[in-house]
Design a protein around this motif. Structure first.
Motif, PDB file in Angstrom:
ATOM      1  N   THR A 101       0.818  -1.213   0.000  1.00 26.13           N
ATOM      2  CA  THR A 101       0.000   0.000   0.000  1.00 26.13           C
ATOM      3  C   THR A 101       0.849   1.260   0.000  1.00 26.13           C
ATOM      4  OG1 THR A 101      -0.123  -0.184   2.415  1.00 26.13           O
ATOM      5  CG2 THR A 101      -1.959  -1.092   1.139  1.00 26.13           C
ATOM      6  N   GLU A 102       2.182   1.123  -0.159  1.00 27.22           N
ATOM      7  CA  GLU A 102       3.100   2.263  -0.212  1.00 27.22           C
ATOM      8  C   GLU A 102       2.927   3.175   0.999  1.00 27.22           C
ATOM      9  OE1 GLU A 102       3.695   2.508  -5.034  1.00 27.22           O
ATOM     10  OE2 GLU A 102       2.809   4.199  -3.989  1.00 27.22           O
ATOM     11  N   LEU A 103       3.112   2.582   2.164  1.00 28.98           N
ATOM     12  CA  LEU A 103       2.981   3.350   3.392  1.00 28.98           C
ATOM     13  C   LEU A 103       4.217   4.205   3.639  1.00 28.98           C
ATOM     14  CD1 LEU A 103       1.430   0.699   5.821  1.00 28.98           C
ATOM     15  CD2 LEU A 103       0.267   2.595   4.683  1.00 28.98           C
ATOM     16  N   TYR A 104       3.994   5.364   4.246  1.00 25.49           N
ATOM     17  CA  TYR A 104       5.078   6.238   4.680  1.00 25.49           C
ATOM     18  C   TYR A 104       4.949   6.424   6.190  1.00 25.49           C
ATOM     19  CZ  TYR A 104       5.858   7.299  -0.230  1.00 25.49           C
ATOM     20  OH  TYR A 104       6.136   7.200  -1.575  1.00 25.49           O
ATOM     21  N   CYS A 105       6.098   6.402   6.889  1.00 27.93           N
ATOM     22  CA  CYS A 105       6.089   6.391   8.347  1.00 27.93           C
ATOM     23  C   CYS A 105       6.872   7.575   8.906  1.00 27.93           C
ATOM     24  CB  CYS A 105       6.697   5.093   8.875  1.00 27.93           C
ATOM     25  SG  CYS A 105       5.897   3.601   8.237  1.00 27.93           S
ATOM     26  N   ASP A 106       6.552   7.911  10.159  1.00 27.74           N
ATOM     27  CA  ASP A 106       7.356   8.890  10.872  1.00 27.74           C
ATOM     28  C   ASP A 106       8.470   8.162  11.621  1.00 27.74           C
ATOM     29  OD1 ASP A 106       6.214   7.734  13.121  1.00 27.74           O
ATOM     30  OD2 ASP A 106       4.963   9.463  13.625  1.00 27.74           O
ATOM     31  N   HIS A 107       9.212   8.894  12.456  1.00 26.76           N
ATOM     32  CA  HIS A 107      10.356   8.300  13.134  1.00 26.76           C
ATOM     33  C   HIS A 107       9.971   7.206  14.116  1.00 26.76           C
ATOM     34  CE1 HIS A 107      12.081  12.542  12.339  1.00 26.76           C
ATOM     35  NE2 HIS A 107      12.376  11.745  11.346  1.00 26.76           N
ATOM     36  N   GLU A 108       8.720   7.210  14.598  1.00 28.81           N
ATOM     37  CA  GLU A 108       8.272   6.243  15.599  1.00 28.81           C
ATOM     38  C   GLU A 108       7.538   5.055  14.997  1.00 28.81           C
ATOM     39  OE1 GLU A 108       9.222   6.475  18.719  1.00 28.81           O
ATOM     40  OE2 GLU A 108      10.283   8.309  18.173  1.00 28.81           O
ATOM     41  N   GLY A 109       7.357   5.042  13.676  1.00 27.91           N
ATOM     42  CA  GLY A 109       6.685   3.920  13.047  1.00 27.91           C
ATOM     43  C   GLY A 109       5.205   4.110  12.814  1.00 27.91           C
ATOM     44  N   VAL A 110       4.667   5.284  13.109  1.00 21.61           N
ATOM     45  CA  VAL A 110       3.282   5.602  12.765  1.00 21.61           C
ATOM     46  C   VAL A 110       3.237   5.925  11.270  1.00 21.61           C
ATOM     47  CG1 VAL A 110       1.317   7.124  13.207  1.00 21.61           C
ATOM     48  CG2 VAL A 110       2.862   6.475  15.078  1.00 21.61           C
ATOM     49  N   CYS A 111       2.307   5.290  10.531  1.00 19.96           N
ATOM     50  CA  CYS A 111       2.355   5.365   9.069  1.00 19.96           C
ATOM     51  C   CYS A 111       1.052   5.893   8.472  1.00 19.96           C
ATOM     52  CB  CYS A 111       2.648   3.972   8.494  1.00 19.96           C
ATOM     53  SG  CYS A 111       4.152   3.200   9.142  1.00 19.96           S
ATOM     54  N   GLN A 112       1.181   6.422   7.230  1.00 19.83           N
ATOM     55  CA  GLN A 112       0.037   6.849   6.432  1.00 19.83           C
ATOM     56  C   GLN A 112       0.365   6.583   4.971  1.00 19.83           C
ATOM     57  OE1 GLN A 112      -0.280  11.094   7.276  1.00 19.83           O
ATOM     58  NE2 GLN A 112       1.068  11.595   5.559  1.00 19.83           N
ATOM     59  N   LEU A 145       6.468  15.959   5.225  1.00 16.27           N
ATOM     60  CA  LEU A 145       7.537  16.273   6.170  1.00 16.27           C
ATOM     61  C   LEU A 145       7.420  15.450   7.437  1.00 16.27           C
ATOM     62  CD1 LEU A 145       7.674  20.173   5.867  1.00 16.27           C
ATOM     63  CD2 LEU A 145       9.335  18.533   4.995  1.00 16.27           C
ATOM     64  N   ALA A 146       6.191  15.185   7.880  1.00 14.35           N
ATOM     65  CA  ALA A 146       5.990  14.428   9.117  1.00 14.35           C
ATOM     66  C   ALA A 146       6.091  12.925   8.894  1.00 14.35           C
ATOM     67  CB  ALA A 146       4.631  14.770   9.721  1.00 14.35           C
ATOM     68  N   PHE A 147       5.876  12.474   7.646  1.00 13.86           N
ATOM     69  CA  PHE A 147       5.924  11.045   7.322  1.00 13.86           C
ATOM     70  C   PHE A 147       6.867  10.849   6.131  1.00 13.86           C
ATOM     71  CE2 PHE A 147       1.986  11.779   9.540  1.00 13.86           C
ATOM     72  CZ  PHE A 147       1.829  10.658  10.347  1.00 13.86           C
ATOM     73  N   PRO A 148       8.175  10.930   6.381  1.00 16.11           N
ATOM     74  CA  PRO A 148       9.122  10.963   5.258  1.00 16.11           C
ATOM     75  C   PRO A 148       9.641   9.596   4.811  1.00 16.11           C
ATOM     76  CG  PRO A 148      10.270  11.455   7.298  1.00 16.11           C
ATOM     77  CD  PRO A 148       8.829  11.216   7.665  1.00 16.11           C
ATOM     78  N   TYR A 149       9.377   8.516   5.596  1.00 15.60           N
ATOM     79  CA  TYR A 149      10.061   7.253   5.356  1.00 15.60           C
ATOM     80  C   TYR A 149       9.146   6.199   4.752  1.00 15.60           C
ATOM     81  CZ  TYR A 149      13.572   9.349   8.351  1.00 15.60           C
ATOM     82  OH  TYR A 149      14.501  10.201   8.886  1.00 15.60           O
ATOM     83  N   ARG A 150       9.579   5.632   3.650  1.00 21.05           N
ATOM     84  CA  ARG A 150       8.850   4.541   3.003  1.00 21.05           C
ATOM     85  C   ARG A 150       8.984   3.281   3.861  1.00 21.05           C
ATOM     86  NH1 ARG A 150       7.036   4.245  -2.152  1.00 21.05           N
ATOM     87  NH2 ARG A 150       6.892   2.210  -3.175  1.00 21.05           N
ATOM     88  N   LYS A 151       7.871   2.602   4.125  1.00 24.93           N
ATOM     89  CA  LYS A 151       7.905   1.430   4.997  1.00 24.93           C
ATOM     90  C   LYS A 151       8.330   0.188   4.225  1.00 24.93           C
ATOM     91  CE  LYS A 151       5.349  -0.996   8.607  1.00 24.93           C
ATOM     92  NZ  LYS A 151       4.097  -1.068   9.398  1.00 24.93           N
ATOM     93  N   MET A 152       9.293  -0.561   4.782  1.00 24.78           N
ATOM     94  CA  MET A 152       9.806  -1.771   4.151  1.00 24.78           C
ATOM     95  C   MET A 152       9.832  -2.887   5.202  1.00 24.78           C
ATOM     96  SD  MET A 152      12.927  -0.164   1.867  1.00 24.78           S
ATOM     97  CE  MET A 152      12.942  -1.547   0.713  1.00 24.78           C
ATOM     98  N   ILE A 153       9.402  -4.080   4.795  1.00 23.82           N
ATOM     99  CA  ILE A 153       9.285  -5.213   5.713  1.00 23.82           C
ATOM    100  C   ILE A 153      10.049  -6.396   5.144  1.00 23.82           C
ATOM    101  CG2 ILE A 153       7.676  -6.808   6.824  1.00 23.82           C
ATOM    102  CD1 ILE A 153       5.550  -4.665   6.677  1.00 23.82           C
ATOM    103  N   ASN A 154      10.781  -7.122   6.001  1.00 25.21           N
ATOM    104  CA  ASN A 154      11.486  -8.321   5.568  1.00 25.21           C
ATOM    105  C   ASN A 154      10.496  -9.443   5.290  1.00 25.21           C
ATOM    106  OD1 ASN A 154      14.517  -8.118   5.585  1.00 25.21           O
ATOM    107  ND2 ASN A 154      14.063  -7.192   7.562  1.00 25.21           N
ATOM    108  N   ALA A 155      10.590  -9.998   4.084  1.00 27.82           N
ATOM    109  CA  ALA A 155       9.707 -11.087   3.663  1.00 27.82           C
ATOM    110  C   ALA A 155      10.557 -12.190   3.028  1.00 27.82           C
ATOM    111  CB  ALA A 155       8.663 -10.568   2.678  1.00 27.82           C
ATOM    112  N   GLN A 156       9.915 -13.303   2.667  1.00 31.97           N
ATOM    113  CA  GLN A 156      10.642 -14.419   2.072  1.00 31.97           C
ATOM    114  C   GLN A 156       9.925 -14.935   0.840  1.00 31.97           C
ATOM    115  OE1 GLN A 156      11.406 -16.976   5.701  1.00 31.97           O
ATOM    116  NE2 GLN A 156      13.497 -16.827   4.916  1.00 31.97           N
ATOM    117  N   THR A 157      10.725 -15.468  -0.078  1.00 39.41           N
ATOM    118  CA  THR A 157      10.198 -16.084  -1.281  1.00 39.41           C
ATOM    119  C   THR A 157      11.213 -17.123  -1.737  1.00 39.41           C
ATOM    120  OG1 THR A 157       9.312 -15.632  -3.473  1.00 39.41           O
ATOM    121  CG2 THR A 157      11.240 -14.357  -2.817  1.00 39.41           C
TER     122      THR A 157
END
Length: 732
Positions: free
Chosen positions: A545-556, A561-573
């Motif tokens: 869903t292309e989430l963006y997070c703040d420094h504490e991990g709250v995402c939208q 400026l408040a949500f500058p980081y793209r969320k990435m999760i370790n997965a397996q395939t």
């Protein structure tokens, strides 16, 4: 058109292959094995014979290493077939070997695993190539002496090595070194020296390196774009690229003793690097260039090793201790980091690592020679401040055996290894962010144990004095790291909020390779075909869903400026990586030498039928060097011309670390094909008993605008523009 250009580049250099058959007709001498070709005294320049066995040892040519000064280990290895550079400007570069990099590619320091918190796309191995004595890519059965993963590939960096003078002699050697780059005003000053007498040897080395901002070719820029504008591919900035500067220093020391009973050696090194990384800040009004993070890295490594002769047996105990510290602060340049040391988001990670090994090399037993041994790992990671990866411990035990024998025209190598690895992240107060606030792990999965075997079989058939055919099959094993299991934090250097997965399984892979090698006094050529099947392939994937997070991990769902980081999760395939590599060196005349490489490879996520991330684009190189003779006062003067072609490459969607740039109003994650040209010249100038060696290289001589697929700045800027590099060294 792209395929035509790539094939053309290969065919140009492949035109030298008919000479191989001419050489074979002319050479009717009886030679027992390819790796024992004898070269008789001749006035013509001939290629030195190379030892070809079932285990691969691809070493960077000594002259290339001396001439091509760089701070990047990845860039220093790019002359080898199948090796590419995952780079960030000129200060950061890690090797990519057949699609493996970071945690999947072991980097060894004198045969011992190098601790450099390798999970980061932009994290440097702790080495200045100016103080490397040898660097090589190893794979096959012999790699199992070092790591369960080295059966696929590993990079072994040998620092300055102790040299022992003959009995009754005293030997002193060394060199003064310097390097200047015009593009980013990068400079390096260094010195190294060795002394040996009466069985005692001492060495030391120092380098200091500093680079300013990289300059890219001028081109049309994206302009005043803002979030929500249509997707575009123009760079956000050209010319001087801010926040790409760095500085660093390295010091090494060694002492050893060689006697009739064996030897004992102590090596110590200190490596420090300060780096800035370019990022982008978004708000409704537009995009602003910022320092995504400043970073300070420090690594201290001590190695103690011995070889003890017991008749025909050799006992080889070793111990290595590493202290690795990583400090980083998002949105702050390293020059201002000291003012933020008390900030709760200031990242300070310290790793203490101990490696123990006892290996025994045995005498021939019914024709078999080799060694066996046991190794232990004790690693303690301490999170002193900030949030990214928790305090944790890792413990490992491994046993290994490698053997080889020759049967007539056949060489046979076998190797086996068994490893057990335990990872634990405690439910402590300092880790509350991970198990209490973001709940990445809990008491049911904060401790994991992984155990499995690795093995390899290699065959080499010396069909004629010139032709050798090799084949390898191996199985490798890799346990997930602390970061892959338990991470939860903003990674400022790549502007991502990265999350671990405590339920990950260990990776296992089946690796196969077939190769044909031709070797004569005029031509060396090798063609390899390989396939690697990987189960439980671990990948850091952007959220669907292309989430963006703040420094504490709250995402939208939108970046700001408040949500500058793209969320990435370790997965397996599951994955399949296949490729073809070709290389050739042709001594056309006593003065003219041609060299070429070509690589075609592909990595697929077989479970979801899509591409894998960080896979190099198809590429080919061609270089020619002419060495003059008879020029008074100059030693080995030469001129050279080289070109590199890189094909277009599409990003692997959500898998790709910087895939968002294919959809933003600027930059790109997918890249177009390009050609780069280099010029070089050099010579030695004699001064009394010393010689000053000078090498000048003009990189990207045409100032071609381009983006490399493995350049982590491709989403914001172009690659480096024209650069005049002067390398100087004076041995003594």
């Amino acid at each position: 058109m792209i395929r035509y250009q790539l094939v053309s580049a290969i065919l140009v250099v492949g035109s030298s292959l008919p000479f191989a058959y001419a050489d074979e007709i002319e050479q009717k001498k009886t030679v027992t094995q390819l790796n024992k070709i004898s070269v008789e005294s001749t006035q013509e320049t001939v290629l030195e014979p190379i030892d070809i066995s079932t285990s691969t040892h691809l070493a960077v040519d000594k002259k290339d290493k001396e001439r091509n000064g760089t701070a990047s280990l990845g860039a220093s290895l790019e002359t080898l077939p199948g090796v590419n550079n995952l780079g960030s400007g000129s200060q950061s570069g890690k090797p990519v070997v057949r699609g493996d990099t970071s945690l999947r590619l072991p980097v060894l320091s004198n045969g011992v695993a190098m601790e450099y918190q390798a999970e980061g796309t932009r994290h440097n191995p702790n080495v200045d190539p100016a103080l490397m004595e040898k660097v090589e890519v190893i794979r096959g059965p012999q790699g199992l002496k070092y790591s369960s993963q080295a059966v696929k590939s590993a990079v072994n960096v040998e620092g300055l090595q102790l040299d022992y003078a003959a009995p009754g002699e005293t030997r002193t050697s060394g060199a003064l070194m310097g390097e200047v780059n015009s593009n980013n005003h990068e400079t390096m000053l260094g010195a190294k020296a060795k002394y040996s007498s009466n069985g005692v040897a001492v060495l030391g080395g120092l380098t200091k390196r500093k680079g300013e901002n990289v300059v890219s070719p001028q081109a049309a820029e994206a302009g005043a774009v803002k979030p929500g504008d249509p997707a575009g591919s123009k760079p956000l900035v050209t010319g001087t690229i801010p926040y790409t500067n760095f500085e660093g220093q390295t010091a090494v020391f060694g002492v050893g003793y060689l006697g009739n009973w064996g030897s004992v050696e102590l090596h110590h090194s200190l490596w420090e690097s300060k780096q800035n990384y370019l990022g982008v800040e978004a708000d409704p009004a537009g995009y602003e260039l910022i320092p995504s993070a400043g970073q300070k890295l420090k690594n201290e490594e001590t190695q103690l090793k011995a070889e003890i002769f017991q008749g025909d047996w050799v006992i080889k105990p070793s111990y290595a201790h590493t202290r690795n510290q990583r400090e980083a602060m998002h949105d702050v340049a390293y020059e201002q980091m000291s003012a933020y040391e008390n900030d709760p988001e200031y990242l300070d990670l310290v790793v203490h690592r101990n490696d123990y090994q006892l290996a025994v090399e045995h005498p021939d037993f019914k024709g078999w020679s080799g060694e066996f041994g046991v190794s232990f790992l004790d690693k303690d990671q301490k999170l002193r401040s900030g949030h990214l990866s928790p305090s944790a411990t890792e413990n490992g035990t491994g046993i290994f055996m490698v053997e080889k024998q020759t049967f007539g025209q056949w060489d046979v190598e076998i190797g086996g290894r068994y490893d057990s690895h335990r990872v634990k992240a405690p439910l402590s107060a300092e880790n509350a962010h991970f198990w209490d606030e973001t709940q990445v792990y809990d008491a049911s999965n904060n401790e994991r144990t992984f155990s499995d075997w690795s093995g390899a079989l290699g065959l080499a058939f010396h069909a004629t004095p010139n032709w050798t055919f090799t084949g390898n099959v191996g199985r490798s094993f890799r346990a997930p790291s602390v970061f892959e299991l338990y991470a939860s934090g903003a990674h400022g250097g790549v502007q991502a909020y990265q999350v671990g997965n405590p339920d990950l399984k260990a990776e296992t892979s089946i690796n196969t390779e077939l190769a044909a090698v031709w070797q004569s006094t005029k031509l060396h050529s090798s063609l390899s075909v390989y396939s690697n099947w990987v189960d439980n392939y671990i990948v850091l994937e952007n959220t669907a869903t292309e989430l963006y997070c703040d420094h504490e991990g709250v995402c939208q769902t939108t970046q700001s400026l408040a949500f500058p980081y793209r969320k990435m999760i370790n997965a397996q395939t599951n994955a399949l990586i296949q490729g073809v590599e070709w290389s050739a060196k042709y001594q056309m005349t006593a003065q003219l030498q041609w060299r070429a490489t070509a690589e075609i490879m592909r990595g697929r996520d077989t479970k979801h039928d899509r591409e894998l991330p960080l896979m190099p684009a198809h590429n080919a190189t061609l270089d020619a060097q002419y060495t003059f003779k008879g020029l008074d006062g100059l030693k080995q003067p030469y001129v050279g011309l080289g070109t590199r072609y890189v094909a277009e490459k599409k990003a692997a969607g959500l898998y790709e670390p910087f895939s968002q740039y294919d959809n933003l109003p600027f930059g790109t994650a997918s890249t177009s094909d390009y050609w780069l040209w280099n010029l070089s010249a050099g010579t030695g100038i004699a001064f009394d008993k010393q010689t000053l060696w000078l090498d000048l290289t003009v990189e990207n001589v045409l100032d071609t605008p381009y983006r490399d697929f493995l350049d982590t700045y491709k989403g914001i800027a172009l690659g480096m523009g024209r650069n005049f590099k002067l390398n100087a060294r004076m041995p003594f």
